[in-house]
Design a protein around this motif. Structure first.
Motif, short mmCIF file in Angstrom:
data_model
loop_
_atom_site.label_atom_id
_atom_site.label_comp_id
_atom_site.label_asym_id
_atom_site.label_seq_id
_atom_site.Cartn_x
_atom_site.Cartn_y
_atom_site.Cartn_z
N ILE A 281 -58.51 -65.75 4.17
CA ILE A 281 -57.50 -67.41 4.83
C ILE A 281 -56.83 -66.52 6.19
CG2 ILE A 281 -55.21 -68.13 4.32
CD1 ILE A 281 -55.68 -67.46 1.31
N ARG A 282 -56.62 -66.80 6.90
CA ARG A 282 -56.12 -66.84 8.65
C ARG A 282 -55.06 -67.44 8.26
NH1 ARG A 282 -55.85 -71.24 11.49
NH2 ARG A 282 -57.22 -73.40 11.36
N MET A 283 -54.10 -66.46 8.80
CA MET A 283 -52.77 -67.12 9.22
C MET A 283 -52.67 -67.80 9.96
SD MET A 283 -51.85 -63.70 8.36
CE MET A 283 -52.96 -64.03 7.44
N ASP A 284 -51.10 -68.53 9.46
CA ASP A 284 -50.63 -69.93 10.43
C ASP A 284 -50.56 -69.45 11.70
OD1 ASP A 284 -50.66 -70.34 7.93
OD2 ASP A 284 -48.99 -70.15 7.68
N ASP A 285 -50.28 -70.57 12.36
CA ASP A 285 -49.73 -70.94 14.24
C ASP A 285 -48.56 -69.78 14.00
OD1 ASP A 285 -52.69 -72.39 14.45
OD2 ASP A 285 -51.46 -73.65 14.83
#
Length: 534
Positions: free
Chosen positions: A386-390
């Motif tokens: 899961i990539r990080m939020d903006d």
């Protein structure tokens, strides 16, 4: 012809004690008389007839046997009526063999080539010791070949298993069948799959491997369902007691995704620091292990498990300052919580799912970087990074425990919001979620759920709450497996997919072996750092 006069020796003399014959042919044995009043020793001479004119007085009766002196009371609860030994002399006793002591192999010594030397009593072995030693050598060589790279990391493994395997074959064979039985065993070892870890199903003796296979088949054949798991679901009160967030916290969710530039308390060294992304972060010196109580030179002291140094010593490794948040309001501010959606007839959701997550340190606190889910049969249904939020940046991947690296995380296709949408198509509010320390996974996923089965609560720590046992220890004890080994490198970390399957198998084990669940008492102190493995 008259019979021999000796035949009259058993006939009582008609004159009894009045007999005057010097060599009477009749019997004068005391047992033929009944004289109760007189106790005449056997060696006493027989009385001669009286010449007095007084009337004859019959002599007293002599007892059949002389009285036996009474032994003084002893510790025994019974007494004998004879001075003769209670048991025959030892050389006449029938001495039986004691229970057979089977020879047990001992691997205390080895040859120069590493072959274990068998130590048994030759008198108890039905097969010559040289023959058995030769078979041990052959078994050892095949175990070394089977284990391959494992043998270098665990040099005693092949030796121990060769000795146990030989003894296992010996116990089931005779002198005539022993050699053939060992050859058949070696053939089965050659057919085994090459193990990749010491917990692999191919590691062990033939009986141990068979037991592992049966246990594995027993677990895998159990399909978990709502009916089986319903009695294990924890109440809402239990969830609240042990740190689960059961309602959406107040305030606007996701209002402050990152704390970059703000001051926070370092989770590692406890010093205040300014939150910065990885490329700009200030260095921290810390201990990644736990400080546990032990004895040093006879005195109790706390030492770190990472370096065996005292608790007051300086850190043993270097890394960036990081922070951790556990308050519901703080977590909600970084990324908002939400419930799983109710069941929808138009979509097929899982009745049972086991979930595990891996977390990393970011400017938004500790955030999820990988989530893995398997269904009630142990089949993988979701496993993604899961990539990080903006606006949220990584501070430390914490690879030692998370198993997440810059390389694999850089390929993450979805952020947390997108992953939650995917999970809504797999899970519903009626799905029973399994996990170990599941409250941490739900928090990092910003998910609120009430139908939970937590193995940290099913298998309590002996010290009681708030402590709990690690997943690795439980799997080793209950399932006989070793997990969280990575690829052999200490920086390889955990695998959320492996942990999700292990958690599912623990619940299966509980259902198979226990008619009723254990007391639903969690056994772990709530984790406040990802440096403390679950």
């Amino acid at each position: 012809m008259f019979p021999s006069l000796s035949s009259l020796h058993n006939v009582p003399c008609p004159d009894e004690h009045a007999c005057t014959r010097p060599s009477c042919i009749f019997s004068h044995t005391l047992g033929h008389y009944s004289l109760p009043e007189l106790d005449i020793p056997l060696t006493q001479e027989r009385p001669k007839p009286s010449t007095s004119t007084q009337p004859h007085t019959p002599p007293p009766v002599i007892p059949h046997k002389r009285p036996v002196p009474v032994s003084p009371p002893g510790p025994s609860s019974f007494s004998t009526t004879s001075t003769r030994p209670v048991e025959p002399p030892r050389k006449f006793q029938k001495v039986g063999l004691q229970s057979r002591a089977f020879p047990v192999a001992s691997g205390a010594t080895h040859t120069d080539t590493g072959v274990p030397i068998i130590r048994v009593n030759p008198a108890l072995s039905h097969t010559p010791i040289p023959t058995r030693q030769a078979m041990v050598k052959t078994l050892y060589e095949h175990y070394v070949t089977l284990y391959g790279p494992l043998h270098k990391a665990n040099p005693s493994l092949a030796s121990e298993h060769a000795l146990r395997q030989e003894d296992e074959v010996y116990q089931k064979s005779t002198k005539g069948t022993y050699r053939v039985a060992v050859i058949q065993c070696i053939a089965s070892i050659k057919r085994r799959e090459k193990p990749t870890s010491v917990s692999h199903i191919s590691v062990g003796t033939s009986a141990e491997v068979q037991d592992k296979l049966e246990a594995k088949d027993s677990l895998e054949s159990l399909q978990l369902s709502n009916e089986l798991l319903e009695p294990l679901i924890h109440s809402k009160e239990e969830l609240v007691k042990w740190g689960y967030i059961v309602d959406i916290p107040p305030g606007e969710g996701s209002r402050e995704p990152s704390r970059e530039g703000k001051v926070a308390k370092c989770e590692r060294c406890t010093q205040p620091f300014q939150v910065k992304r990885m490329e700009e972060a200030d260095e921290c010196t810390f201990h990644w292990g736990k400080a546990l109580m032990t004895r040093v030179a006879g005195e109790k002291t706390r030492v770190y498990t990472c370096c065996s140094r005292p608790a007051e010593s300086e850190g043993c490794v270097h890394g960036p300052h990081v922070f951790y948040e556990s308050g519901p309001e703080d977590l909600h501010a970084r990324h908002g919580f939400s419930f799983l959606k109710p069941p929808d007839p138009s979509r097929k959701t899982l009745d049972v799912a086991s979930m595990d997550c891996e977390m990393i340190y970011t400017t938004g606190g500790m955030r999820v970087a990988r989530v893995s889910i398997v269904d009630g049969s142990g089949k993988e249904v979701f496993d993604e990074f899961i990539r990080m939020d903006d606006g949220v940046h990584v501070i430390d991947y914490n690879t030692r425990f998370s198993g997440v690296t810059r390389e694999n995380h850089s390929k993450a296709p979805l952020d947390l919001a997108a992953v939650r949408e995917v999970l809504n198509s797999l899970l519903s509010s009626e799905t029973i979620l399994l996990g170990h320390a599941l409250d941490n996974d739900l928090k990092t996923m910003r998910m609120i759920h009430h139908r939970c089965v937590d193995t940290a609560l099913l298998f309590p720590h002996r010290a009681g709450p708030p402590y709990r046992r690690s997943l690795r220890d439980l799997v080793k004890e209950k399932l006989g497996r070793i997990i969280q080994l990575g690829t052999g490198d200490i920086t390889a970390g955990h695998s959320s997919l492996e942990d999700a399957v292990a958690t599912l198998d623990l619940v299966r084990w509980q259902i198979i072996n226990c008619s009723k669940p254990s007391a639903s008492t969690p056994s772990t102190k709530p984790s406040t750092s990802s440096s403390t493995p679950a």
